[in-house]
Design a protein around this motif. Structure first.
Motif, PDB file in Angstrom:
ATOM      1  N   PRO A 597      14.233  -8.193   1.702  1.00 48.40           N
ATOM      2  CA  PRO A 597      12.733  -8.328   1.234  1.00 48.40           C
ATOM      3  C   PRO A 597      11.701  -7.841   2.338  1.00 48.40           C
ATOM      4  CG  PRO A 597      14.297 -10.376   0.763  1.00 48.40           C
ATOM      5  CD  PRO A 597      15.037  -9.306   1.629  1.00 48.40           C
ATOM      6  N   ARG A 598      12.445  -7.771   3.744  1.00 56.27           N
ATOM      7  CA  ARG A 598      11.335  -7.679   4.780  1.00 56.27           C
ATOM      8  C   ARG A 598      11.304  -5.907   4.524  1.00 56.27           C
ATOM      9  NH1 ARG A 598      11.943 -11.527   9.994  1.00 56.27           N
ATOM     10  NH2 ARG A 598      11.892 -13.314   8.740  1.00 56.27           N
ATOM     11  N   HIS A 599      12.107  -5.527   4.258  1.00 56.85           N
ATOM     12  CA  HIS A 599      12.075  -3.938   4.103  1.00 56.85           C
ATOM     13  C   HIS A 599      11.235  -3.349   2.931  1.00 56.85           C
ATOM     14  CE1 HIS A 599      16.195  -2.890   6.037  1.00 56.85           C
ATOM     15  NE2 HIS A 599      15.489  -3.726   7.071  1.00 56.85           N
ATOM     16  N   VAL A 600      11.394  -4.484   2.021  1.00 57.62           N
ATOM     17  CA  VAL A 600      10.609  -4.118   0.749  1.00 57.62           C
ATOM     18  C   VAL A 600       9.064  -4.263   1.002  1.00 57.62           C
ATOM     19  CG1 VAL A 600       9.931  -4.802  -1.636  1.00 57.62           C
ATOM     20  CG2 VAL A 600      12.286  -4.638  -0.791  1.00 57.62           C
ATOM     21  N   MET A 601       8.578  -5.263   1.632  1.00 55.76           N
ATOM     22  CA  MET A 601       7.379  -5.609   2.222  1.00 55.76           C
ATOM     23  C   MET A 601       6.887  -4.459   3.098  1.00 55.76           C
ATOM     24  SD  MET A 601       5.632  -8.997   4.198  1.00 55.76           S
ATOM     25  CE  MET A 601       4.098  -8.955   4.331  1.00 55.76           C
ATOM     26  N   ILE A 602       7.465  -4.072   4.057  1.00 55.84           N
ATOM     27  CA  ILE A 602       7.011  -2.914   5.047  1.00 55.84           C
ATOM     28  C   ILE A 602       6.645  -1.669   4.152  1.00 55.84           C
ATOM     29  CG2 ILE A 602       7.621  -1.604   6.611  1.00 55.84           C
ATOM     30  CD1 ILE A 602       9.209  -3.714   8.036  1.00 55.84           C
ATOM     31  N   TYR A 603       7.525  -1.308   3.513  1.00 58.30           N
ATOM     32  CA  TYR A 603       7.332  -0.047   2.573  1.00 58.30           C
ATOM     33  C   TYR A 603       6.330  -0.272   1.575  1.00 58.30           C
ATOM     34  CZ  TYR A 603      11.202   2.803   4.683  1.00 58.30           C
ATOM     35  OH  TYR A 603      11.966   3.517   5.645  1.00 58.30           O
ATOM     36  N   GLN A 604       6.282  -1.068   1.106  1.00 61.27           N
ATOM     37  CA  GLN A 604       5.274  -1.414  -0.100  1.00 61.27           C
ATOM     38  C   GLN A 604       3.722  -1.511   0.661  1.00 61.27           C
ATOM     39  OE1 GLN A 604       6.562  -4.941  -2.282  1.00 61.27           O
ATOM     40  NE2 GLN A 604       6.779  -3.267  -4.044  1.00 61.27           N
ATOM     41  N   LEU A 605       3.673  -2.000   1.735  1.00 59.91           N
ATOM     42  CA  LEU A 605       2.379  -2.084   2.348  1.00 59.91           C
ATOM     43  C   LEU A 605       1.929  -0.806   2.917  1.00 59.91           C
ATOM     44  CD1 LEU A 605       2.695  -5.631   4.201  1.00 59.91           C
ATOM     45  CD2 LEU A 605       1.346  -4.883   2.093  1.00 59.91           C
ATOM     46  N   VAL A 606       2.883   0.033   3.424  1.00 64.60           N
ATOM     47  CA  VAL A 606       2.684   1.420   3.983  1.00 64.60           C
ATOM     48  C   VAL A 606       2.446   2.262   2.736  1.00 64.60           C
ATOM     49  CG1 VAL A 606       3.732   3.186   5.002  1.00 64.60           C
ATOM     50  CG2 VAL A 606       4.032   1.189   6.008  1.00 64.60           C
ATOM     51  N   GLY A 607       2.891   2.153   1.735  1.00 67.63           N
ATOM     52  CA  GLY A 607       2.695   2.886   0.625  1.00 67.63           C
ATOM     53  C   GLY A 607       1.256   2.697  -0.183  1.00 67.63           C
ATOM     54  N   ILE A 608       0.912   1.316   0.003  1.00 66.09           N
ATOM     55  CA  ILE A 608      -0.536   1.132  -0.395  1.00 66.09           C
ATOM     56  C   ILE A 608      -1.623   1.482   0.481  1.00 66.09           C
ATOM     57  CG2 ILE A 608      -2.098  -1.174  -0.434  1.00 66.09           C
ATOM     58  CD1 ILE A 608       0.271  -2.594  -1.430  1.00 66.09           C
ATOM     59  N   VAL A 609      -1.471   1.356   1.885  1.00 62.73           N
ATOM     60  CA  VAL A 609      -2.364   2.006   2.829  1.00 62.73           C
ATOM     61  C   VAL A 609      -2.496   3.247   2.724  1.00 62.73           C
ATOM     62  CG1 VAL A 609      -2.866   2.152   5.231  1.00 62.73           C
ATOM     63  CG2 VAL A 609      -1.976  -0.026   4.470  1.00 62.73           C
ATOM     64  N   VAL A 610      -1.417   4.187   2.730  1.00 56.16           N
ATOM     65  CA  VAL A 610      -1.462   5.487   2.728  1.00 56.16           C
ATOM     66  C   VAL A 610      -2.031   6.063   1.176  1.00 56.16           C
ATOM     67  CG1 VAL A 610      -0.169   7.599   2.496  1.00 56.16           C
ATOM     68  CG2 VAL A 610       0.500   5.890   4.083  1.00 56.16           C
ATOM     69  N   SER A 611      -1.959   5.377   0.187  1.00 57.50           N
ATOM     70  CA  SER A 611      -2.396   6.039  -1.151  1.00 57.50           C
ATOM     71  C   SER A 611      -3.613   5.684  -1.145  1.00 57.50           C
ATOM     72  CB  SER A 611      -1.443   5.111  -2.168  1.00 57.50           C
ATOM     73  OG  SER A 611      -1.660   3.749  -2.319  1.00 57.50           O
ATOM     74  N   VAL A 612      -4.255   4.457  -0.601  1.00 58.59           N
ATOM     75  CA  VAL A 612      -5.734   4.016  -0.564  1.00 58.59           C
ATOM     76  C   VAL A 612      -6.489   5.214   0.073  1.00 58.59           C
ATOM     77  CG1 VAL A 612      -7.277   2.465   0.293  1.00 58.59           C
ATOM     78  CG2 VAL A 612      -5.341   1.710  -1.303  1.00 58.59           C
ATOM     79  N   ILE A 613      -6.028   5.542   1.271  1.00 58.59           N
ATOM     80  CA  ILE A 613      -6.808   6.608   2.031  1.00 58.59           C
ATOM     81  C   ILE A 613      -6.842   7.721   1.271  1.00 58.59           C
ATOM     82  CG2 ILE A 613      -6.640   7.949   4.287  1.00 58.59           C
ATOM     83  CD1 ILE A 613      -5.426   5.428   5.525  1.00 58.59           C
ATOM     84  N   ILE A 614      -5.552   8.333   0.771  1.00 59.14           N
ATOM     85  CA  ILE A 614      -5.509   9.610   0.137  1.00 59.14           C
ATOM     86  C   ILE A 614      -6.387   9.607  -1.066  1.00 59.14           C
ATOM     87  CG2 ILE A 614      -4.021  11.230  -1.232  1.00 59.14           C
ATOM     88  CD1 ILE A 614      -1.841  10.551   0.992  1.00 59.14           C
ATOM     89  N   GLN A 615      -6.185   8.787  -1.974  1.00 54.40           N
ATOM     90  CA  GLN A 615      -6.944   8.544  -3.320  1.00 54.40           C
ATOM     91  C   GLN A 615      -8.643   8.633  -2.989  1.00 54.40           C
ATOM     92  OE1 GLN A 615      -5.217   6.139  -6.322  1.00 54.40           O
ATOM     93  NE2 GLN A 615      -3.514   7.397  -6.336  1.00 54.40           N
ATOM     94  N   THR A 616      -8.887   7.584  -2.198  1.00 55.01           N
ATOM     95  CA  THR A 616     -10.271   7.434  -2.098  1.00 55.01           C
ATOM     96  C   THR A 616     -11.070   8.706  -1.313  1.00 55.01           C
ATOM     97  OG1 THR A 616      -9.924   5.038  -1.805  1.00 55.01           O
ATOM     98  CG2 THR A 616     -11.973   5.983  -1.300  1.00 55.01           C
ATOM     99  N   CYS A 617     -10.407   9.173  -0.300  1.00 56.80           N
ATOM    100  CA  CYS A 617     -11.014  10.394   0.616  1.00 56.80           C
ATOM    101  C   CYS A 617     -11.051  11.723  -0.377  1.00 56.80           C
ATOM    102  CB  CYS A 617     -10.195  10.702   1.797  1.00 56.80           C
ATOM    103  SG  CYS A 617     -10.291   9.463   2.757  1.00 56.80           S
TER     104      CYS A 617
END
Length: 796
Positions: A597-617
């Motif tokens: 579960p902790r691996h899942v959390m880390i990877y999902q949160l990183v995916g969210i942050v990266v995608s927000v930056i890319i899509q908004t910019c």
């Protein structure tokens, strides 16, 4: 309004724009992937998705085997074993996870504002990731490094199923975020041209983090209990196991499996066998077939995408009678009825509005197309040309809003200091919509109620039973196996929830959006209150009630007169709720696949942050780089979904539902849609029980039929017939007569065509359009085919 697809089950869609019926998840999730020989009978998963028994429910057995799931459908798709020391978070998952997050985020946002947006999803990641992971396992050095006492290696050995799942979950966290970017696009383009990038970044990030925290806090009720099955996750689990527990060259590629059974006569059968065996393409691996499709799609898209753009939509009636207004209105595939219009552009067949036709079961496609034909090709022209509600004085098909004299609605005439001015409204004009646009809301009301009734009568007993079983069957074998890994603390999610809410309120007020603090609190409350009941319904029935319309109704009542209030209610009350359910579904898939579960959390949160930056910019960069973006002159960057969000903000928040749909408005009869949706599923349910042997009747789904029209607008009318035609060829004809080919290549074909088109379009934009290399000739003058279709039938 119910617009493209609530990102229902992001796992397969996409659910993806402003027009979510909440039903696209069923359409997309009900995909029958190739069976895995590692399961006892994988057809049980398909039987669950498509079978409509007395309760339309799962068939569960008693816990005959205490070391397996108590539910037969889960036993057939998910392994009841685990290898705790199997690598999951590795160098390969870091590299491939970031790569696919960047790819999905960039492509989906880049195409979102184009005339026919496409959406890459989990299926493409699953297909592409596997050969890349295997290649890295083969080519990377196996040396172990020691970094400050931490030992790590680039290549821990064979590419594992847990790595595959973790990469897919990370990229899937970004698959359908473009719909929330629309909210800030409207603020930037129409309400506040100086709206800053930093505010959009922080607000979108707070919305996604709020959604993730909500999913995490709901984990004890929506993910861990065995009765919360999330059927679409079973399909993804089956596909992962197909990759890793069976070799691609096994039985499926043998000649016996490649021969189509198309006739009953021995002579004809031998003839077909001989012809089929000669086709070498039927013997190639899925990976090679993917690259063949990829290259063909990449090369071909230069024709409709650059050299001859009119091939994207060819309106035959307009070409035959260019000066006949009636022929233009009936034949225009963009802003008319689309009769006899066709396309040679794959982005018309498969896009973010309808998703891939290959990924939708044929019975669901038939329901959708029936709804389209009955409303769009039968009822709409009759009502329009009879001038119902004065509609003939407006365009036949438009997502704009108008005054009573047919001009576009000027919001500056009814606003003072950024809020609605009732006196100015009375002096200016009531709001008017095109007939189809107004009908979408009425049918949306009916669709919302019909899916609630449908779930109640088909799945009500099942839901009650599962809720009663939640405590007794909480610790099935999958729950026991996952306890061997450290869990994520509930207070971690709680801190994230509080921080995201505080950030949203602070940034929104600081950026001057104009919504009071209690408006944000209302938005948070909507998502918090609805996530459990809606999540339970979706986890058990594989259906998600329409969420967009709920947020719009509440925002229109509570924040009427504040047009920017629509953005906040949509971001947190609708967008975050839909995303939370998608994250919960991803957590369930990780639960089934025994990912820490902790691996899942880390990877999902990183995916969210990266995608927000890319899509908004990326979106803000496109606004600054493309002239006339989100206007007809900026084709193909016409921003259909963004303009629809803008019109919806005027209807629901600036003017408000009481004036638009209340007494005295021509659109007040649309409110009968609520009653219509409540009643219509009941006689269908009775007839299905009365005539159980009528196969076609058993596949009639009222909510799906109603949802067949709610994507119009913003979807071009030509999309639906082309989408259905392609689905008919592949999911009916080929599925029926060449099933072995369909089973092996069908979804690979869709992934290859989508991926090739995506890369080709990006290359054309960066290498050609951005360098001023545009072809200005009649073949690229797409708006000149049907010049009369935009004019009203009767002059105001």
């Amino acid at each position: 309004m119910l617009i493209p697809p609530d990102p229902p089950s992001k796992s397969n869609t996409p659910s993806s724009s402003e027009n979510t019926t909440g039903y696209n998840s069923e359409e997309i999730d009900a995909v029958k992937y190739p069976e895995s020989t590692c399961t006892s009978d994988n057809s049980e998963v398909d039987e669950y998705i498509n079978d409509k028994d007395d309760q339309g429910a799962l068939k569960s057995k008693g816990a005959e085997d205490p070391e397996d799931s108590p539910f037969e459908v889960v036993r057939s798709a998910v392994s009841n074993t685990d290898v705790p020391d199997m690598p999951s978070m590795t160098f390969r998952t870091h590299v491939l996870g970031i790569f696919f997050v960047c790819l999905i985020s960039f492509v989906n946002q880049f195409y979102w504002e184009r005339d026919n947006p496409i959406a890459l999803n989990l299926l493409i990641v699953q297909l592409l990731c596997y050969p890349m992971g295997v290649a890295m396992a083969w080519g990377l050095p196996k040396r172990t490094w020691n970094l400050f006492g931490y030992k790590w290696t680039m290549n821990p050995g064979e590419f594992t199923i847990k790595e595959h799942v973790l990469i897919s979950l990370m990229s899937n966290a970004s698959a359908f975020m473009a719909l929330t970017v629309d909210i800030f696009a409207v603020l930037r383009l129409y309400y506040n041209p100086s709206f800053p990038l930093w505010a959009a970044l922080l607000l979108l990030l707070s919305g996604q983090m709020f959604a993730y925290a909500l999913a995490g806090l709901s984990r004890a009720l929506l993910v861990l209990p065995a009765p919360m099955i999330w059927p679409s996750s079973l399909i993804n689990a089956s596909l992962f196991r197909t990759f890793h527990e069976r070799q691609d060259h096994n039985a499926e590629t043998t000649p016996e499996h490649a021969v189509p059974d198309v006739t009953s006569t021995p002579h004809a059968r031998r003839r077909w066998q001989w012809r089929w065996r000669r086709r070498s393409f039927s013997k190639i691996t899925r990976t090679r077939f993917f690259w063949v499709c990829f290259i063909c799609s990449f090369v071909w898209y230069f024709i409709p995408g650059y050299f001859l753009q009119m091939l994207s939509t060819v309106s035959l009636l307009c070409l035959v009678a260019p000066n006949n207004q009636l022929a233009n209105m009936i034949g225009d595939g963009k802003q008319g009825l689309g009769v006899l219009a066709f396309s040679l552009d794959w982005s018309v067949f498969s896009n973010a509005f309808l998703q891939s036709p290959i990924a939708t079961p044929f019975w669901a496609a038939c329901n959708l197309f029936v709804g389209f034909v009955l409303v769009f090709w039968v009822a709409l022209p009759v009502a329009y040309f009879k001038n119902l509600w004065g509609s003939a004085t407006l365009p036949l098909y438009s997502m704009d809003v108008f005054t009573t004299n047919g001009t576009r609605y000027d919001i500056s005439k009814v606003m003072r200091d950024g809020v609605f001015d009732s006196q100015a409204y009375d002096n200016y004009s009531p709001l008017r919509m095109s007939l189809e646009f107004s009908w979408v809301y009425g049918i949306g009301f009916a669709a919302l109620m019909s899916i609630l009734v449908h779930i109640g009568i088909y799945n009500g007993k099942e839901i009650i039973t599962r809720l009663r079983e939640t405590k007794a069957k909480h610790d099935d074998i999958h729950g026991k196996l996952i306890t061997s890994y450290p869990s994520v603390k509930a207070w971690w999610y709680l801190v994230l929830l509080v921080a995201s809410c505080a950030t949203g309120i602070g940034v929104g007020i600081g950026a001057g959006i104009g919504v009071p603090w209690w408006g944000y609190m209302l938005s948070f409350a909507i998502a918090i209150v609805l996530v459990i009941p809606v999540g339970i319904i979706q986890a058990i029935s594989n259906r998600q009630p329409g969420l967009s319309l709920v947020a719009e109704l509440l925002s229109g009542v509570v924040l009427q007169g504040i047009p920017t209030g629509y953005s906040i209610l949509k971001l947190y009350g609708h967008g975050s709720l839909a995303q939370a359910l998608s994250y919960a579904q991803d957590m369930k898939l990780a639960h089934y696949m025994k990912i820490p579960p902790r691996h899942v959390m880390i990877y999902q949160l990183v995916g969210i942050v990266v995608s927000v930056i890319i899509q908004t910019c990326l979106f803000f960069w496109l606004i600054d780089r493309i002239p006339d973006m989100c206007r007809p002159e900026g084709y193909p960057w016409v921003c259909r979904s963004t303009n629809l969000v803008y019109s919806a903000s005027i209807i629901w928040n600036l003017i408000g539902p009481m004036k638009v749909f209340g007494e005295g408005s021509p659109y007040s009869p649309l409110l009968w849609g609520f009653l219509f949706g409540l009643v219509l599923p009941i006689p269908v349910y009775y007839l299905q029980r009365r005539f159980p042997n009528q196969t076609w009747l058993q596949h009639v789904y009222i909510p799906v039929i109603l949802s067949g029209i709610v994507g119009l607008p913003p979807m071009p009318s030509v999309d639906f017939p082309m989408w259905f035609l392609f689905g008919f060829v592949f999911n009916f004809i080929i599925h029926r007569y060449w099933h072995a080919w369909w089973q092996k290549y069908n979804f690979t074909l869709s992934a290859g065509l989508d991926s090739g088109l995506a890369l080709s379009g990006i290359l054309q934009f960066l290498a050609l359009a951005q360098n001023g290399l545009k072809l200005d000739w009649w073949g690229n003058q797409v708006d000149r085919q049907c010049t009369l279709s935009k004019k009203p039938w009767i002059s105001p």
